[in-house]
Motif scaffolding. Structure first.
Motif, PDB file in Angstrom:
ATOM      1  N   TRP A  32       0.849  -1.183   0.000  1.00 59.43           N
ATOM      2  CA  TRP A  32       0.000   0.000   0.000  1.00 59.43           C
ATOM      3  C   TRP A  32       0.891   1.242   0.000  1.00 59.43           C
ATOM      4  CZ3 TRP A  32      -4.791   0.273  -1.365  1.00 59.43           C
ATOM      5  CH2 TRP A  32      -5.502   1.453  -1.141  1.00 59.43           C
ATOM      6  N   PRO A  33       0.694   2.162  -0.957  1.00 56.18           N
ATOM      7  CA  PRO A  33       1.675   3.242  -1.131  1.00 56.18           C
ATOM      8  C   PRO A  33       1.849   4.163   0.072  1.00 56.18           C
ATOM      9  CG  PRO A  33      -0.283   3.600  -2.482  1.00 56.18           C
ATOM     10  CD  PRO A  33      -0.361   2.200  -1.979  1.00 56.18           C
ATOM     11  N   THR A  34       0.795   4.373   0.855  1.00 50.88           N
ATOM     12  CA  THR A  34       0.926   5.291   1.987  1.00 50.88           C
ATOM     13  C   THR A  34       1.238   4.591   3.302  1.00 50.88           C
ATOM     14  OG1 THR A  34      -1.483   5.236   2.308  1.00 50.88           O
ATOM     15  CG2 THR A  34      -0.591   7.009   0.935  1.00 50.88           C
ATOM     16  N   SER A  35       1.371   3.249   3.280  1.00 49.95           N
ATOM     17  CA  SER A  35       1.720   2.534   4.507  1.00 49.95           C
ATOM     18  C   SER A  35       3.144   2.886   4.942  1.00 49.95           C
ATOM     19  CB  SER A  35       1.622   1.027   4.288  1.00 49.95           C
ATOM     20  OG  SER A  35       2.208   0.329   5.376  1.00 49.95           O
ATOM     21  N   GLN A  36       3.302   3.101   6.246  1.00 47.90           N
ATOM     22  CA  GLN A  36       4.621   3.387   6.808  1.00 47.90           C
ATOM     23  C   GLN A  36       5.022   2.314   7.832  1.00 47.90           C
ATOM     24  OE1 GLN A  36       6.145   6.986   5.759  1.00 47.90           O
ATOM     25  NE2 GLN A  36       4.974   5.769   4.292  1.00 47.90           N
ATOM     26  N   ILE A  37       4.363   1.175   7.773  1.00 43.79           N
ATOM     27  CA  ILE A  37       4.590   0.121   8.770  1.00 43.79           C
ATOM     28  C   ILE A  37       6.017  -0.406   8.699  1.00 43.79           C
ATOM     29  CG2 ILE A  37       3.941  -2.229   9.453  1.00 43.79           C
ATOM     30  CD1 ILE A  37       1.064  -1.520   8.619  1.00 43.79           C
ATOM     31  N   TYR A 143      17.172   9.371  -4.828  1.00 45.46           N
ATOM     32  CA  TYR A 143      15.783   8.955  -4.684  1.00 45.46           C
ATOM     33  C   TYR A 143      15.559   7.577  -5.316  1.00 45.46           C
ATOM     34  CZ  TYR A 143      15.303  13.715  -3.210  1.00 45.46           C
ATOM     35  OH  TYR A 143      15.466  14.884  -2.525  1.00 45.46           O
ATOM     36  N   PHE A 144      14.676   6.825  -4.699  1.00 40.87           N
ATOM     37  CA  PHE A 144      14.436   5.435  -5.100  1.00 40.87           C
ATOM     38  C   PHE A 144      12.948   5.132  -4.946  1.00 40.87           C
ATOM     39  CE2 PHE A 144      13.781   1.389  -2.622  1.00 40.87           C
ATOM     40  CZ  PHE A 144      13.694   0.528  -3.712  1.00 40.87           C
ATOM     41  N   ARG A 145      12.364   4.608  -6.015  1.00 41.59           N
ATOM     42  CA  ARG A 145      10.984   4.120  -5.921  1.00 41.59           C
ATOM     43  C   ARG A 145      10.971   2.619  -6.163  1.00 41.59           C
ATOM     44  NH1 ARG A 145       6.907   7.466  -8.959  1.00 41.59           N
ATOM     45  NH2 ARG A 145       6.472   8.374  -6.895  1.00 41.59           N
ATOM     46  N   PRO A 146      10.512   1.820  -5.193  1.00 44.93           N
ATOM     47  CA  PRO A 146      10.440   0.376  -5.404  1.00 44.93           C
ATOM     48  C   PRO A 146       9.393   0.033  -6.447  1.00 44.93           C
ATOM     49  CG  PRO A 146       9.430   0.973  -3.304  1.00 44.93           C
ATOM     50  CD  PRO A 146      10.063   2.213  -3.843  1.00 44.93           C
ATOM     51  N   VAL A 167      10.662   6.453  -1.992  1.00 45.56           N
ATOM     52  CA  VAL A 167       9.536   7.286  -2.408  1.00 45.56           C
ATOM     53  C   VAL A 167       8.370   6.399  -2.822  1.00 45.56           C
ATOM     54  CG1 VAL A 167       8.740   9.038  -4.045  1.00 45.56           C
ATOM     55  CG2 VAL A 167      11.130   9.054  -3.267  1.00 45.56           C
ATOM     56  N   THR A 168       7.168   6.724  -2.335  1.00 41.49           N
ATOM     57  CA  THR A 168       5.960   6.081  -2.857  1.00 41.49           C
ATOM     58  C   THR A 168       5.094   7.171  -3.508  1.00 41.49           C
ATOM     59  OG1 THR A 168       5.131   6.046  -0.565  1.00 41.49           O
ATOM     60  CG2 THR A 168       6.029   3.996  -1.450  1.00 41.49           C
ATOM     61  N   TRP A 169       3.790   7.242  -3.223  1.00 43.14           N
ATOM     62  CA  TRP A 169       2.942   8.210  -3.917  1.00 43.14           C
ATOM     63  C   TRP A 169       1.590   8.309  -3.232  1.00 43.14           C
ATOM     64  CZ3 TRP A 169       4.238   3.391  -5.842  1.00 43.14           C
ATOM     65  CH2 TRP A 169       3.205   2.473  -5.942  1.00 43.14           C
ATOM     66  N   ASN A 170       0.793   9.287  -3.639  1.00 41.00           N
ATOM     67  CA  ASN A 170      -0.587   9.378  -3.163  1.00 41.00           C
ATOM     68  C   ASN A 170      -1.579   9.683  -4.271  1.00 41.00           C
ATOM     69  OD1 ASN A 170      -0.142  12.092  -3.634  1.00 41.00           O
ATOM     70  ND2 ASN A 170      -0.554  12.774  -1.535  1.00 41.00           N
ATOM     71  N   ALA A 171      -1.151   9.530  -5.530  1.00 46.09           N
ATOM     72  CA  ALA A 171      -2.062   9.723  -6.661  1.00 46.09           C
ATOM     73  C   ALA A 171      -1.579   8.889  -7.843  1.00 46.09           C
ATOM     74  CB  ALA A 171      -2.146  11.204  -7.052  1.00 46.09           C
ATOM     75  N   MET A 172      -2.345   7.839  -8.150  1.00 44.41           N
ATOM     76  CA  MET A 172      -2.003   6.979  -9.286  1.00 44.41           C
ATOM     77  C   MET A 172      -3.272   6.361  -9.816  1.00 44.41           C
ATOM     78  SD  MET A 172       0.815   3.879  -9.643  1.00 44.41           S
ATOM     79  CE  MET A 172      -0.077   2.680  -8.655  1.00 44.41           C
TER      80      MET A 172
END
Length: 245
Positions: A32-37, A143-146, A167-172
């Protein structure tokens, strides 16, 4: 031999057990992109009038040049998360992206799901891509996006040890399979406006390439990006991700 689906399920169960999460919990934490677990990732700050356009899976000789022209027409810089194996083939195009003032980030060498990749292979994916991108931009990649947004604690820990900010995201939206530029744009407009109402900037993911092969048709994605620029350049500030650090 297990089927790919069964292997995926058993792999998730094993990893979930190691982290004390159920299978559903592991899937949320790792994808989940906004998960920080599993650790912090850069998403977006509380600046509702700001937008970061980011593009994954390039460079793509079929569509990245057209995208660069559109960005230049609007005097906007974007962030490009590049796949190392494509950079190796398209060195001059990758240099053109950098020379255009855009930010370049690491999107691994082969685009694997890092939540299920061996630790040694993750190190190889990140370091090989860092090396080739660093040679192009003349400084360390930051910067790195998995790929797929997939990560586990080791992925984020290693990235930071290599000097990378995850880096993840909040709009896709599903621009990689959606044939309509209008649909892609409208889906993202809803997300941007929702983020703004809630007080957040928007970190948008679009795709200028396809991780499976070069020369993918990304016309709908590029056209959708153009629509977003036409709509928001008067009311929002477009920036690269390093502005949020």
């Amino acid at each position: 031999m297990l089927s790919p689906l069964a292997a995926s399920i058993y792999g998730a169960i094993g990893l979930a057990g190691a982290t004390g999460l159920g299978v559903g919990g592991f899937a949320y934490a790792s994808h989940w992109p906004t998960s920080q677990i599993f650790g912090r990732t850069l998403i977006a700050p509380r600046h509702p009038d700001q937008i970061a356009l980011t593009f994954d899976d390039g460079p793509n000789p079929a569509w990245t040049p057209r995208l660069l022209d559109i960005l230049a027409e609007h005097q906007v810089h974007a962030t490009f998360f590049m796949v190392g194996k494509f950079v190796k083939t398209e060195l001059e195009l990758a240099r053109r992206v950098a020379e255009g003032g855009h930010l370049i980030g690491n999107h691994t060498w082969n685009h694997p799901d890092l939540s299920r990749t061996r630790s040694a292979d993750i190190l190889d994916e990140l370091t090989r891509t860092n090396d080739i991108l660093g040679g192009i931009i003349g400084k360390p990649v930051r910067y790195f996006r998995p790929p797929f947004g997939a990560r586990r604690p080791y992925v984020l820990k290693l990235a930071r040890q290599l000097g990378l900010i995850p880096v993840t995201w909040n709009a896709m939206t599903t621009d990689w399979s959606e044939p309509s530029a209008d649909t892609i744009a409208q889906n993202l407009i809803k997300k941007i406006d929702s983020n703004q109402r809630r007080g957040w900037a928007s970190n948008i993911v679009l795709h200028d390439g396809n991780h499976r092969a070069l020369n993918a048709d990304r016309g709908p994605s590029v056209s959708a990006a153009s629509q977003l620029l036409d709509r928001y350049t008067r009311t929002h500030k477009f920036l690269t991700l390093d502005a949020w650090i």
